[in-house]
Design an enzyme around this catalytic site. Sequence first.
Site, short mmCIF file in Angstrom:
data_model
loop_
_atom_site.label_atom_id
_atom_site.label_comp_id
_atom_site.label_asym_id
_atom_site.label_seq_id
_atom_site.Cartn_x
_atom_site.Cartn_y
_atom_site.Cartn_z
N SER A 1 62.65 20.94 -54.89
CA SER A 1 63.30 22.26 -54.76
C SER A 1 64.80 22.12 -54.99
O SER A 1 65.34 20.99 -55.02
CB SER A 1 63.05 22.81 -53.35
OG SER A 1 63.75 22.01 -52.41
N ASP B 1 60.56 23.11 -58.29
CA ASP B 1 59.93 24.14 -57.47
C ASP B 1 60.91 25.31 -57.31
O ASP B 1 62.07 25.10 -56.93
CB ASP B 1 59.60 23.51 -56.10
CG ASP B 1 58.69 24.36 -55.26
OD1 ASP B 1 57.92 25.17 -55.82
OD2 ASP B 1 58.71 24.19 -54.01
N HIS B 2 60.45 26.51 -57.59
CA HIS B 2 61.26 27.72 -57.39
C HIS B 2 62.62 27.67 -58.08
O HIS B 2 63.66 27.87 -57.43
CB HIS B 2 61.45 28.01 -55.89
CG HIS B 2 60.16 28.37 -55.20
ND1 HIS B 2 59.56 29.60 -55.33
CD2 HIS B 2 59.36 27.63 -54.40
CE1 HIS B 2 58.44 29.62 -54.63
NE2 HIS B 2 58.28 28.43 -54.06
N HIS C 1 51.13 29.08 -54.10
CA HIS C 1 52.24 28.62 -53.24
C HIS C 1 51.87 28.88 -51.78
O HIS C 1 50.91 29.58 -51.50
CB HIS C 1 53.52 29.40 -53.58
CG HIS C 1 54.19 28.91 -54.82
ND1 HIS C 1 55.38 28.24 -54.80
CD2 HIS C 1 53.81 28.98 -56.11
CE1 HIS C 1 55.72 27.92 -56.04
NE2 HIS C 1 54.78 28.35 -56.86
N GLY D 1 56.12 28.27 -45.26
CA GLY D 1 56.49 27.92 -43.89
C GLY D 1 55.30 27.70 -42.98
O GLY D 1 54.14 27.66 -43.42
P1 13P Z 1 54.10 25.65 -47.65
O1 13P Z 1 55.32 26.09 -46.88
O2 13P Z 1 52.90 26.43 -47.22
O3 13P Z 1 53.88 24.20 -47.58
O4 13P Z 1 54.33 26.02 -49.20
C1 13P Z 1 55.03 25.16 -50.04
C2 13P Z 1 55.34 25.76 -51.36
O5 13P Z 1 54.80 26.77 -51.77
C3 13P Z 1 56.34 25.10 -52.19
O6 13P Z 1 56.61 25.82 -53.35
O1 G3H Z 2 58.70 26.74 -51.27
C1 G3H Z 2 59.62 26.13 -50.73
C2 G3H Z 2 59.47 24.71 -50.40
O2 G3H Z 2 58.83 24.55 -49.17
C3 G3H Z 2 60.80 24.03 -50.47
O3 G3H Z 2 61.55 24.31 -49.35
O4 G3H Z 2 63.76 25.00 -50.30
O5 G3H Z 2 63.58 24.15 -47.94
O6 G3H Z 2 63.31 22.59 -49.88
P1 G3H Z 2 63.16 24.00 -49.38
ZN ZN Z 3 56.55 27.91 -53.11
#
Ligand code: 13P
Ligand code: G3H
Ligand code: ZN
Length: 311
Positions: A50, A82-83, A213, A181
């Site tokens: 992320s 990620d994201h 996700h 979360g």
């Molecule tokens: P969780 O918070 O359910 O583990 O989801 C993680 C996620 O979607 C990361 O992109």
């Molecule tokens: O979807 C989000 C992931 O759990 C990453 O979380 O942005 O706190 O690293 P973070």
């Molecule tokens: Zn996610």
Amino acid sequence: MPIVTSTEMFRKAYEGGYAIGAFNVNNMEIIQGITEAAAECRSPIILQVSAGARKYAKHVYLMKLIEAAEADTGLPICVHLDHGESFEVCRSCIDGGFTSVMFDGSKYDFEENIKLTAEVVKYAHDRGVVVEGELGKLAGIEDDVNVSEEDANFTHPDEVEEFVTRTGVDSLAIAIGTSHGAYKFKPGVKPRLRFDILEEVGKRLPDFPIVLHGASSVVPEYVDTINSNGGNMPDAIGIPEDMLRQAAKMAVCKINIDSDLRLAMTAGVRAHLNAHPEDFDPRKYLTPGRDNIRNLVRHKICEVLGSDNKI
Ligand code: 13P
Ligand code: G3H
Ligand code: ZN
């Protein structure tokens, strides 16, 4: 085996009715725990990073650690952003060796999401990198809602074909009631996912990989361990593993897990430090954290996702 894209992984997962685990990584112990489990299970794996992880550990450290894990295990590993929030962060990750990026345009309206996602796809595809887009919106923990009541946030199946065709994305994250979360559903509310939406999306996009996700199950054993060793987590409720098994048999090829890793690591560290309050050697207290991650990922791969023995 070099660092790879997810194309081949998803093709086989779709055909085989299983899903690839996409696990978030932030440091060496997390990367080792995940990849050692995947190697034991002979499972392909996606390690995702992320913006927060890049800020915490720096891009180059994570990339080098992942390359080390690949050299150590010989696994096919896909390295995924990620994201991704902007074209710039996606470009930086593509230029920095990632094989996959997510452009998360879910906060934009449909047309703007298509326009911004397509720009990322063009840059990525020209460099052999694949792209995950998102349609629909997951609720955040701060929203304090049971997302299965928030129909307005779910993906609309009648939009997915146009989105995929016009953007050229390689996979699509959809919102069917999961959320990020540890607090996904209100206590007392029966967890529910909109499998009808997933089924409809699958019909509209034949043979196309869908991403879930917010898929941590919030393993109760780790929450209990945290709370019995000085932690104070209120009722934490995740996605029942049976629902993930069901999704993996459908069009879902990538299942994102981060919170469960955090809980596993924290439970191991807390239990160790509580039992050994005199300890101040990070290697001693991080070892049980890493062990918990290895056990958790082994369980997810072999008992939930079904990606074991696929390499
Ligand atoms: P969780 O918070 O359910 O583990 O989801 C993680 C996620 O979607 C990361 O992109
Ligand atoms: O979807 C989000 C992931 O759990 C990453 O979380 O942005 O706190 O690293 P973070
Ligand atoms: Zn996610």
